[in-house]
Motif scaffolding. Sequence first.
Motif, PDB file in Angstrom:
ATOM      1  N   GLY A  57       0.805  -1.339  -0.102  1.00 58.08           N
ATOM      2  CA  GLY A  57       0.016  -0.162  -0.055  1.00 58.08           C
ATOM      3  C   GLY A  57       0.690   1.399  -0.085  1.00 58.08           C
ATOM      4  O   GLY A  57       0.632   2.239  -0.812  1.00 58.08           O
ATOM      5  N   ASP A  85      -4.862  -1.668  10.946  1.00 58.87           N
ATOM      6  CA  ASP A  85      -4.098  -1.533  11.946  1.00 58.87           C
ATOM      7  C   ASP A  85      -3.648  -0.259  12.191  1.00 58.87           C
ATOM      8  O   ASP A  85      -4.093   0.724  11.923  1.00 58.87           O
ATOM      9  CB  ASP A  85      -2.810  -2.283  11.564  1.00 58.87           C
ATOM     10  CG  ASP A  85      -2.011  -1.792  10.259  1.00 58.87           C
ATOM     11  OD1 ASP A  85      -2.302  -0.798   9.869  1.00 58.87           O
ATOM     12  OD2 ASP A  85      -1.363  -2.736   9.688  1.00 58.87           O
ATOM     13  N   LYS A 125       8.422  -5.439   7.312  1.00 61.67           N
ATOM     14  CA  LYS A 125       7.944  -6.647   7.949  1.00 61.67           C
ATOM     15  C   LYS A 125       9.198  -7.788   7.997  1.00 61.67           C
ATOM     16  O   LYS A 125       9.206  -8.544   9.021  1.00 61.67           O
ATOM     17  CB  LYS A 125       6.658  -7.223   7.044  1.00 61.67           C
ATOM     18  CG  LYS A 125       5.943  -8.248   7.837  1.00 61.67           C
ATOM     19  CD  LYS A 125       4.831  -8.904   6.888  1.00 61.67           C
ATOM     20  CE  LYS A 125       3.665  -8.154   7.250  1.00 61.67           C
ATOM     21  NZ  LYS A 125       2.322  -8.800   6.899  1.00 61.67           N
ATOM     22  N   LEU A 182      10.838  -8.431  11.080  1.00 70.01           N
ATOM     23  CA  LEU A 182      10.339  -9.151  12.235  1.00 70.01           C
ATOM     24  C   LEU A 182      11.009 -10.518  12.684  1.00 70.01           C
ATOM     25  O   LEU A 182      10.991 -10.839  13.777  1.00 70.01           O
ATOM     26  CB  LEU A 182       8.826  -9.410  12.307  1.00 70.01           C
ATOM     27  CG  LEU A 182       7.628  -8.172  11.883  1.00 70.01           C
ATOM     28  CD1 LEU A 182       6.477  -9.012  11.554  1.00 70.01           C
ATOM     29  CD2 LEU A 182       7.731  -7.060  13.169  1.00 70.01           C
ATOM     30  N   SER A 183      11.634 -11.151  11.722  1.00 70.56           N
ATOM     31  CA  SER A 183      11.996 -12.323  12.220  1.00 70.56           C
ATOM     32  C   SER A 183      13.624 -12.294  12.344  1.00 70.56           C
ATOM     33  O   SER A 183      14.251 -13.423  12.247  1.00 70.56           O
ATOM     34  CB  SER A 183      11.852 -13.504  10.938  1.00 70.56           C
ATOM     35  OG  SER A 183      12.197 -12.832   9.574  1.00 70.56           O
ATOM     36  N   VAL A 225     -12.269  -2.205   6.488  1.00 71.71           N
ATOM     37  CA  VAL A 225     -13.221  -2.218   5.214  1.00 71.71           C
ATOM     38  C   VAL A 225     -14.048  -3.294   5.305  1.00 71.71           C
ATOM     39  O   VAL A 225     -13.522  -4.539   5.193  1.00 71.71           O
ATOM     40  CB  VAL A 225     -12.467  -1.847   3.906  1.00 71.71           C
ATOM     41  CG1 VAL A 225     -13.485  -2.153   2.718  1.00 71.71           C
ATOM     42  CG2 VAL A 225     -11.750  -0.544   3.887  1.00 71.71           C
ATOM     43  N   ALA A 228      -4.563  -3.868  -0.932  1.00 73.90           N
ATOM     44  CA  ALA A 228      -3.163  -4.222  -0.714  1.00 73.90           C
ATOM     45  C   ALA A 228      -3.450  -4.870   0.776  1.00 73.90           C
ATOM     46  O   ALA A 228      -2.749  -4.188   1.626  1.00 73.90           O
ATOM     47  CB  ALA A 228      -2.243  -2.776  -0.665  1.00 73.90           C
ATOM     48  N   PHE A 267      13.066 -17.354  12.346  1.00 78.50           N
ATOM     49  CA  PHE A 267      12.478 -17.003  13.828  1.00 78.50           C
ATOM     50  C   PHE A 267      13.517 -17.847  14.493  1.00 78.50           C
ATOM     51  O   PHE A 267      13.885 -17.399  15.688  1.00 78.50           O
ATOM     52  CB  PHE A 267      10.998 -17.195  13.847  1.00 78.50           C
ATOM     53  CG  PHE A 267      10.340 -15.811  13.794  1.00 78.50           C
ATOM     54  CD1 PHE A 267      10.632 -14.833  14.367  1.00 78.50           C
ATOM     55  CD2 PHE A 267       9.353 -16.050  12.651  1.00 78.50           C
ATOM     56  CE1 PHE A 267       9.747 -13.826  14.301  1.00 78.50           C
ATOM     57  CE2 PHE A 267       8.449 -14.824  12.554  1.00 78.50           C
ATOM     58  CZ  PHE A 267       8.622 -13.810  13.345  1.00 78.50           C
ATOM     59  N   ARG A 270      -5.530 -12.406   1.469  1.00 76.06           N
ATOM     60  CA  ARG A 270      -6.708 -12.063   2.152  1.00 76.06           C
ATOM     61  C   ARG A 270      -7.636 -11.899   1.018  1.00 76.06           C
ATOM     62  O   ARG A 270      -7.405 -10.692   0.300  1.00 76.06           O
ATOM     63  CB  ARG A 270      -6.628 -10.748   2.973  1.00 76.06           C
ATOM     64  CG  ARG A 270      -5.970 -11.193   4.333  1.00 76.06           C
ATOM     65  CD  ARG A 270      -6.055  -9.893   5.448  1.00 76.06           C
ATOM     66  NE  ARG A 270      -5.389 -10.165   6.444  1.00 76.06           N
ATOM     67  CZ  ARG A 270      -4.415  -9.590   7.076  1.00 76.06           C
ATOM     68  NH1 ARG A 270      -3.974  -8.560   6.487  1.00 76.06           N
ATOM     69  NH2 ARG A 270      -3.661  -9.876   8.080  1.00 76.06           N
ATOM     70  N   PRO A 317       4.352 -13.892  -2.303  1.00 78.25           N
ATOM     71  CA  PRO A 317       4.400 -13.052  -0.948  1.00 78.25           C
ATOM     72  C   PRO A 317       5.921 -12.635  -0.440  1.00 78.25           C
ATOM     73  O   PRO A 317       6.164 -12.926   0.478  1.00 78.25           O
ATOM     74  CB  PRO A 317       3.796 -14.140  -0.015  1.00 78.25           C
ATOM     75  CG  PRO A 317       3.987 -15.434  -0.517  1.00 78.25           C
ATOM     76  CD  PRO A 317       4.365 -15.219  -1.932  1.00 78.25           C
TER      77      PRO A 317
HETATM   78  C1  LIG Z   1       8.076 -12.739   9.520  1.00 77.88           C
HETATM   79  C2  LIG Z   1       8.162 -12.332   8.274  1.00 77.88           C
HETATM   80  C3  LIG Z   1       9.442 -12.117   7.613  1.00 77.88           C
HETATM   81  C4  LIG Z   1       9.408 -11.974   6.263  1.00 77.88           C
HETATM   82  N1  LIG Z   1      10.762 -12.041   5.497  1.00 77.88           N
HETATM   83  C5  LIG Z   1      10.556 -11.625   4.187  1.00 77.88           C
HETATM   84  C6  LIG Z   1      12.210 -11.588   3.627  1.00 77.88           C
HETATM   85  O1  LIG Z   1      13.304 -11.567   4.567  1.00 77.88           O
HETATM   86  N2  LIG Z   1      12.173 -11.163   2.430  1.00 77.88           N
HETATM   87  C7  LIG Z   1      10.939 -11.256   1.531  1.00 77.88           C
HETATM   88  O2  LIG Z   1      11.159 -11.046   0.332  1.00 77.88           O
HETATM   89  N3  LIG Z   1       9.679 -11.215   2.093  1.00 77.88           N
HETATM   90  C8  LIG Z   1       9.684 -11.365   3.325  1.00 77.88           C
HETATM   91  N4  LIG Z   1       8.457 -11.544   4.118  1.00 77.88           N
HETATM   92  C9  LIG Z   1       7.257 -11.235   3.262  1.00 77.88           C
HETATM   93  C10 LIG Z   1       6.822  -9.647   3.179  1.00 77.88           C
HETATM   94  O3  LIG Z   1       7.261  -9.275   4.260  1.00 77.88           O
HETATM   95  C11 LIG Z   1       5.574  -9.554   2.723  1.00 77.88           C
HETATM   96  O4  LIG Z   1       5.408 -10.059   1.240  1.00 77.88           O
HETATM   97  C12 LIG Z   1       5.031  -7.905   2.480  1.00 77.88           C
HETATM   98  O5  LIG Z   1       5.430  -7.334   3.668  1.00 77.88           O
HETATM   99  C13 LIG Z   1       3.612  -8.206   2.432  1.00 77.88           C
HETATM  100  O6  LIG Z   1       3.164  -6.751   2.145  1.00 77.88           O
HETATM  101  P1  LIG Z   1       1.740  -6.368   1.959  1.00 77.88           P
HETATM  102  O7  LIG Z   1       1.956  -4.960   1.940  1.00 77.88           O
HETATM  103  O8  LIG Z   1       1.267  -6.887   0.706  1.00 77.88           O
HETATM  104  O9  LIG Z   1       0.712  -7.095   3.080  1.00 77.88           O
HETATM  105  P2  LIG Z   1       0.605  -6.416   4.760  1.00 77.88           P
HETATM  106  O10 LIG Z   1       2.013  -5.810   5.466  1.00 77.88           O
HETATM  107  O11 LIG Z   1       0.118  -7.615   5.521  1.00 77.88           O
HETATM  108  O12 LIG Z   1      -0.331  -5.402   4.818  1.00 77.88           O
HETATM  109  C14 LIG Z   1      -1.730  -5.646   4.494  1.00 77.88           C
HETATM  110  C15 LIG Z   1      -2.305  -4.249   5.036  1.00 77.88           C
HETATM  111  O13 LIG Z   1      -3.881  -4.278   4.784  1.00 77.88           O
HETATM  112  C16 LIG Z   1      -4.679  -3.859   5.881  1.00 77.88           C
HETATM  113  N5  LIG Z   1      -5.961  -4.503   5.933  1.00 77.88           N
HETATM  114  C17 LIG Z   1      -6.136  -5.935   5.812  1.00 77.88           C
HETATM  115  N6  LIG Z   1      -7.598  -5.996   5.605  1.00 77.88           N
HETATM  116  C18 LIG Z   1      -8.085  -4.987   5.848  1.00 77.88           C
HETATM  117  C19 LIG Z   1      -9.577  -4.643   5.706  1.00 77.88           C
HETATM  118  N7  LIG Z   1     -10.510  -5.270   5.611  1.00 77.88           N
HETATM  119  N8  LIG Z   1      -9.686  -3.062   6.082  1.00 77.88           N
HETATM  120  C20 LIG Z   1      -8.626  -2.250   6.445  1.00 77.88           C
HETATM  121  N9  LIG Z   1      -7.288  -2.674   6.204  1.00 77.88           N
HETATM  122  C21 LIG Z   1      -7.114  -3.754   6.132  1.00 77.88           C
HETATM  123  C22 LIG Z   1      -3.638  -4.277   7.069  1.00 77.88           C
HETATM  124  O14 LIG Z   1      -4.191  -3.424   8.492  1.00 77.88           O
HETATM  125  C23 LIG Z   1      -2.226  -4.019   6.633  1.00 77.88           C
HETATM  126  O15 LIG Z   1      -2.366  -2.550   6.658  1.00 77.88           O
HETATM  127  C24 LIG Z   1       8.376 -12.007   5.493  1.00 77.88           C
HETATM  128  C25 LIG Z   1       6.981 -11.933   5.891  1.00 77.88           C
HETATM  129  C26 LIG Z   1       7.011 -12.039   7.440  1.00 77.88           C
HETATM  130  C27 LIG Z   1       5.711 -12.284   8.145  1.00 77.88           C
END
Ligand SMILES: Cc1cc2nc3c(=O)[nH]c(=O)nc-3n(C[C@H](O)[C@H](O)[C@H](O)COP(=O)(O)OP(=O)(O)OC[C@H]3O[C@@H](n4cnc5c(N)ncnc54)[C@H](O)[C@@H]3O)c2cc1C
Length: 401
Positions: A27, A49, A56, A59-60, A94, A119, A171, A255, A298
């Motif tokens: 996002g 959130d 993100k 975190l690990s 939402v 997103a 982790f 999701r 992801p």
């Molecule tokens: C512990 C961990 C370690 C990782 N390490 C790596 C790494 O080393 N290398 C790598 O490439 N990737 C890694 N990843 C994956 C990477 O972090 C993710 O692919 C990326 O952060 C996802 O981002 P996103 O914006 O798609 O989702 P998210 O960060 O999950 O954001 C989703 C957003 O949507 C909002 N939301 C959801 N539903 C609703 C709703 N109904 N209404 C309003 N808001 C809503 C949430 O509040 C949040 O703000 C890791 C993931 C984790 C968990």
Amino acid sequence: MTKDEAVKGDPSDHRLPLVIVGTGLAGYTVAREVRRQDKERPILMITQDGGESYSKPMLSNALAQRKGPASLANFDAKEMAAQLELTILSQCVVGRIHTSSKELEVQGKRISYSQLVLAVGADPKRPKIDGPAGGELLCINDLDDYARYRQKLESCRSVVILGAGLIGVEFANDLVAAKFEVSLVDPAPVPLSRLLHPDAGSEFANALSAEGINLQLGRSVRHVDYSKLGYSLTLDDGVTLYADLIVSAIGLAPRASLAKAAGLDTREGIVTDAYCRTSAPDIFAVGDCAEIHGKVQPYVLPLMHSARALAATLCGRPTPVEYPVMPVVVKTPAIPTIIAGTADASGRWSIEAIDTPNGKGLKALCTDLTNGQLKHFSLLGGAISEKTALLGTMSAQHVRT
Ligand SMILES: Cc1cc2nc3c(=O)[nH]c(=O)nc-3n(C[C@H](O)[C@H](O)[C@H](O)COP(=O)(O)OP(=O)(O)OC[C@H]3O[C@@H](n4cnc5c(N)ncnc54)[C@H](O)[C@@H]3O)c2cc1C
């Protein structure tokens, strides 16, 4: 523009906001790129959130970096709104999308959009495990989860992690380096089984064991009960593990339910074409929730490439998502690892132990039987020094094909 002007009005009004649901990496990258290209356009971000901007992936490995939940957030929602000159509604869920009137339902209010970007990320999968404490698993997928995890660690010595994929092994390494007792359970015979050839997986497993991680591979947890000090976990071969905390890292599910309820095409994720366009007009999806051109990816690099292409499309320059070769870096200091491609690549595999100025390592390559092209590489330990050369080879092939 006031917040009220930004969120209400006639859907044909081109000054209605671009609405982005989600303030994760996807996002915020879309918002930043759109704002860079268009200083005027009203943008409204909505998130369930707190809207903090954070990395993100940290975190690990935040324990090793001595970072707590508060210091992981680079900016809060207010600072992000000021930086990007947009409005952020945080702690707002939402609930529905009305595609015909181009409106969202957010906690009893309707908000109109000109274009909508979903997103919304992914949910951690939760294993169903029998026993009185079978539901007491912690999944760590955002800052709030991470804050809960760190609080629990304060009164913990031993942790069992379910899932030896990318997130589970990271982790585990982070915890063992911080002197916790760690067990890692996975039904696959080696860690990172979807990414590494079994021989490379064995090498990776040896390094984790040498670090002190108790690997329980080829097994799953059958039953979880409370014990005197925490939990007792019974594995399917009868072994019992004891732990103060159980962390589940068995994977993520995009999701897609919000989109599905609005009638958008969904499969594993929210289905989009190469332009991040969903099946509904003016609605786009990006990041962990999206299945772009047939693939859910992801990870950060695919997300960055697709978010940038989407921003150009939203700014009037339709741009398909194109991915370069995107290696995955595994953040395990016990055995630093870089992987491009998956373990199920078919072709000629060569697995070689090598000695480099950076130390011993292992190099696994898979080449196509017909044209000799490199389809997969994984570099473990000292072998990561070969990353640049192999990436160069793969990228040159990628350009030619
Ligand atoms: C512990 C961990 C370690 C990782 N390490 C790596 C790494 O080393 N290398 C790598 O490439 N990737 C890694 N990843 C994956 C990477 O972090 C993710 O692919 C990326 O952060 C996802 O981002 P996103 O914006 O798609 O989702 P998210 O960060 O999950 O954001 C989703 C957003 O949507 C909002 N939301 C959801 N539903 C609703 C709703 N109904 N209404 C309003 N808001 C809503 C949430 O509040 C949040 O703000 C890791 C993931 C984790 C968990």
